[in-house]
Design a protein around this motif. Structure first.
Motif, short mmCIF file in Angstrom:
data_model
loop_
_atom_site.label_atom_id
_atom_site.label_comp_id
_atom_site.label_asym_id
_atom_site.label_seq_id
_atom_site.Cartn_x
_atom_site.Cartn_y
_atom_site.Cartn_z
N LEU A 123 17.41 10.19 16.18
CA LEU A 123 16.35 9.23 15.82
C LEU A 123 15.54 9.88 14.71
O LEU A 123 14.79 10.82 14.93
N GLU A 127 9.12 12.81 9.61
CA GLU A 127 8.81 14.17 10.05
C GLU A 127 10.06 14.95 10.45
O GLU A 127 9.98 16.16 10.67
N LYS A 228 17.39 -0.75 12.84
CA LYS A 228 18.38 -1.28 13.79
C LYS A 228 19.75 -0.74 13.41
O LYS A 228 20.26 -1.04 12.32
N ASP A 264 13.44 5.54 13.13
CA ASP A 264 12.13 5.05 13.55
C ASP A 264 11.41 4.62 12.27
O ASP A 264 11.03 5.47 11.47
N THR A 266 8.55 3.10 11.87
CA THR A 266 7.12 2.82 12.03
C THR A 266 6.37 3.02 10.72
O THR A 266 5.52 2.20 10.34
N MET A 269 6.86 0.17 8.40
CA MET A 269 6.06 -1.00 8.81
C MET A 269 4.61 -0.84 8.40
O MET A 269 3.94 -1.80 8.03
N ARG A 270 4.13 0.41 8.49
CA ARG A 270 2.73 0.64 8.12
C ARG A 270 2.56 0.59 6.61
O ARG A 270 1.52 0.12 6.11
N PRO A 273 3.66 -3.76 5.49
CA PRO A 273 3.56 -4.66 6.65
C PRO A 273 4.27 -5.98 6.39
O PRO A 273 4.25 -6.50 5.27
N GLY A 274 4.86 -6.48 7.42
CA GLY A 274 5.50 -7.79 7.32
C GLY A 274 6.88 -7.76 6.70
O GLY A 274 7.48 -8.83 6.49
N THR A 275 7.39 -6.57 6.40
CA THR A 275 8.73 -6.49 5.81
C THR A 275 9.76 -7.09 6.76
O THR A 275 9.78 -6.78 7.95
N ARG A 276 10.59 -7.94 6.22
CA ARG A 276 11.69 -8.53 7.00
C ARG A 276 13.00 -8.14 6.34
O ARG A 276 13.17 -8.32 5.13
N GLN B 295 6.21 -6.26 15.16
CA GLN B 295 7.04 -6.42 13.96
C GLN B 295 8.34 -7.12 14.31
O GLN B 295 8.85 -7.96 13.55
N ALA B 330 -3.08 -0.31 11.55
CA ALA B 330 -1.73 -0.48 11.00
C ALA B 330 -1.40 -1.94 10.69
O ALA B 330 -0.50 -2.21 9.90
#
Lengths: 293, 426
Positions: A123, A127, A228, A264, A266, A269-270, A273-276, B295, B330
């Protein structure tokens, strides 16, 4: 470490210069710039041999102050996996570093690769220690370090996972090869039964994020992946279903243990935002359709 | 005659601990150099939210006296020095305020009195203080748990006392105070006691990380951690009170501080402590579980998200490392409405955040709701009421505050830590 933006909202830069303009990603990025009304200049290997000893000075001549430089150029593993290829790739990195010392660019976006990570961690996040296990990964990691240390320009490093989509000239194991095999031979050859889990990013999604980073003055590090993962077997099944002909999926005796990779996302997304992301099934429909013509 | 006990430092730890000692029948002098704080305490305006604190101090009556005069400590036989020790973003303690208070207290205390350092300190701290003769200086492990501090202070499982020489008997007056709590007393050398506190927290973190790790697997493979955890608690090697509830990563500051201390000591001493980095990585990963779920599930453009709870846990006012605040910060692409029973969400956290007056108001028109803090109040929410007020169906409910069957019946896409994830997307 993650990505932070200079501008909250995207702004059109003075100009985007794309190194590696003749490649799979470069062509798509230039098209995306055109669609967004962003002035862009593409430089391919025919325009400038970045491995040449004088490439840094030549590149500096072609750049203007306030340009945004997107560094996509690389000799990918299908062009060679040896130390000679490694050194040529590093020469390109050195040329870019030299050019940035001569011209005051606004921003540099470097397209790195998830090859900088080993398979010891399944994963992956930003980092995760970058511990490459082959020369291609070592090349990207070394370029990252070179640019961070020597390029005199705000730097975004985007580590791309496996990209797929129509017009991919590479033939690495995965969606594009499967689509070509299905179209040409009616069979898809798997390593083992294709158990390995990988994250497959549709090319237009990668380009969109890359362009956003360029237009927002982003700096730092971000992995570009969907979050995914699917097995190669699942990819093969999806490709076969779209092939328009009977396709035999052919497993083989496994030579090496299966490895898996998940992301991961995250921080992505931060940062965005809203990325599809285009679902894999939809992306493969487009990819297979293009290959079928 | 019962000894008189002093407490220096009237923040969370000192206030609750002093109230507990007074609650056990001892006369207690509560000192803080901040006159304004002492004035508020005298007016029964407590700086912290702790269930039972007001009632306890009221019942203590004249036994518990607040003062800003350090000379009042001179009348005490046993003096606890107990200020909260601040930590930075990396979990590093700043003990300078504690050390100053120790020295100031030593200067005014009776020459025959004993001092007990109650604040959490890094191993090695007490022995090197050098302010009192060793037989007059002790370190006692605090077991403050935000939101349960009064109960735990009144009924400790055991008392761990650090001494210069554990072979010597405890000072009789200190022994009398500790005997008032009727629990086992474990004297040990300073360094052991200092590390014991950290060891307790490391065990708790390890349990939490186990629960988090396996709960995430449950979500993916169709298992349910709420079914598994009771089975573990019946195992004598694990126990009925084990920390097995999955969460959103460690927060509050205390556990983070102890992990940072272990890492720092291991670096200096050259011992293997890689697991601590893994715990911290797991914690950071879990913190954004709600963001990943939102999300994945919310497809609306410019969505409205209702946030219920902003404190890092229930029954506290603390927002240190709060997952709710991290989520709010966030969700930059969303409009937010937030409600918390005790803390008002700050507009500085998010440019499009509004504060709701009640939980249901925060759900009005929301495309999704995230119940980020397990305040008991949220258990009273009816899923059907939420469904009626919301625009969308997604409820991110890490701690299962809503009844799961009722949520399903109300048509909510109810997402719970450790439970099989609902497959349908909005």
């Amino acid at each position: 470490m993650t990505l932070s933006h200079k501008q909250g909202d995207p702004l059109k830069p003075a100009r985007i210069v794309v190194l590696g303009a003749g490649g799979f990603l470069g062509r798509r990025l230039l098209a995306a710039c055109a669609a967004s009304g962003v002035e862009a200049e593409g430089l391919g290997s025919r325009d400038l041999d970045l491995t040449d000893a004088s490439a840094g000075a030549q590149l500096a001549q072609l750049l203007r102050p306030r340009d945004v430089l997107v560094f996509l150029a690389a000799l990918t593993p299908d062009k060679g996996r040896d130390s000679s290829t490694l050194m040529r790739n590093l020469a390109m990195g050195r040329a870019v570093c030299e050019a940035t010392r001569s011209v005051e660019l606004a921003h540099l976006v470097y397209a790195s690769s998830d090859a900088v990570y080993s398979f010891a961690t399944t994963l992956i996040c930003e980092e995760t220690p970058a511990i490459p296990t082959d020369l291609y990964g070592a090349m990207h990691r070394t370029r990252e370090l070179m640019l961070a240390a020597e390029a005199k320009v705000p730097l975004a490093i985007l580590r791309l996972t496996a990209i797929y989509g129509a017009d991919d000239t590479h033939n690495s194991y995965g969606p594009n090869r499967f689509a070509r095999q299905a179209h040409k031979d009616g069979r898809i050859a798997l390593f083992g039964n294709g158990e390995e889990m990988r994250d497959h990013l549709y090319v237009d999604d990668a380009i969109d994020l890359m362009l956003q980073a360029a237009m927002r003055g982003s700096t730092g590090l971000l992995n570009l992946a969907t979050g995914k993962s699917e097995s190669f077997r699942a990819v093969a099944d999806l490709v076969a279903a779209q092939a328009g002909r009977h396709v035999e999926i052919v497993p083989s005796a496994r030579q090496n243990p299966a490895t898996h990779r998940h992301f991961d996302v995250t921080n992505l997304m931060r940062a965005f935002p809203g990325t599809r992301f285009k679902p894999l099934a939809d992306g493969l429909v487009a990819t297979v359709g293009a290959i079928r013509g | 005659m019962k000894p008189t006990v002093g407490f220096a430092g009237m923040t969370h730890l000192g206030l609750v601990s002093a109230a507990a000692v007074a609650g056990r029948g001892f006369k207690v002098v509560c000192f803080d150099s901040d006159q304004a704080l002492v004035d508020r305490l005298t007016r029964r305006q407590w700086p912290v939210l702790e269930p039972g604190l007001d009632e306890l101090i009221r019942s203590n009556g004249a036994r518990q006296h607040f003062t800003a005069a350090p000379s009042d400590l001179a009348a005490c036989d046993v003096i606890y020095v107990a200020p909260d020790v601040p930590t930075d973003d990396q979990g590093r303690s700043d003990v300078s305020g504690l050390t100053a208070l120790v020295r100031g207290t030593a200067a005014v205390m009776d020459p025959g009195a004993v001092m007990v350092v109650l604040s959490q300190v890094p191993p090695g701290y007490t022995r090197t203080l050098g302010v009192l003769s060793p037989e007059r200086l002790y370190y006692q492990v605090e077991t403050l748990v935000f939101g349960q501090a009064v109960e735990r202070a009144m009924k400790p499982e055991r008392t761990i006392v650090g001494c210069a020489d554990p072979a010597r008997p405890l000072d009789a007056r200190l022994r009398a105070v500790l005997d008032g709590f009727g629990c086992p007393i474990l004297p040990m050398r300073y360094e052991s006691a200092e590390l014991a506190k950290i060891s307790i927290n490391c065990c708790l973190v390890a349990s939490i990380v186990v629960a988090n790790t396996l709960a995430e697997l449950c979500e993916q493979i169709g298992a349910d951690w709420s079914e598994i955890a009771p089975a573990l608690k019946l195992d004598r090697r694990i126990g009925p009170h084990a920390y097995l509830a999955p969460g959103l990563g460690i927060a509050g500051g205390n556990l983070e501080r102890d992990l940072a201390t272990v890492q720092r000591l291991a670096e200096i001493q050259g011992t293997e402590a890689g697991v601590v980095a893994a715990w911290l990585r797991n914690s950071r990963y879990r913190r954004y579980w709600p963001l990943r779920q939102l999300q994945e599930r919310v497809r609306a453009v410019d969505p409205v998200i209702g946030i219920l709870g902003v404190t890092y846990k229930e029954n506290t006012h603390s927002i240190k490392n709060s997952p709710a605040v991290a989520l709010i910060k966030a969700l930059t692409g969303c409009r937010l409405a937030a409600f918390d029973p005790v803390v008002r969400a700050s507009a500085e956290w998010h440019p499009r955040l509004t504060v709701a007056d009640n939980p249901l108001a925060a759900c009005d028109g929301a495309d999704a709701v995230a119940i980020m803090t397990p305040w008991p109040l949220f258990r009273t929410l009816g899923p059907a009421d939420l469904a009626q007020r919301m625009h969308g169906r997604v409820v991110i409910d890490p701690f299962a505050m809503l009844d799961r069957a009722a949520a399903a019946a109300a048509g909510l896409e109810h997402v719970v830590l450790g439970a099989p994830l609902p497959g349908d997307q909005q």
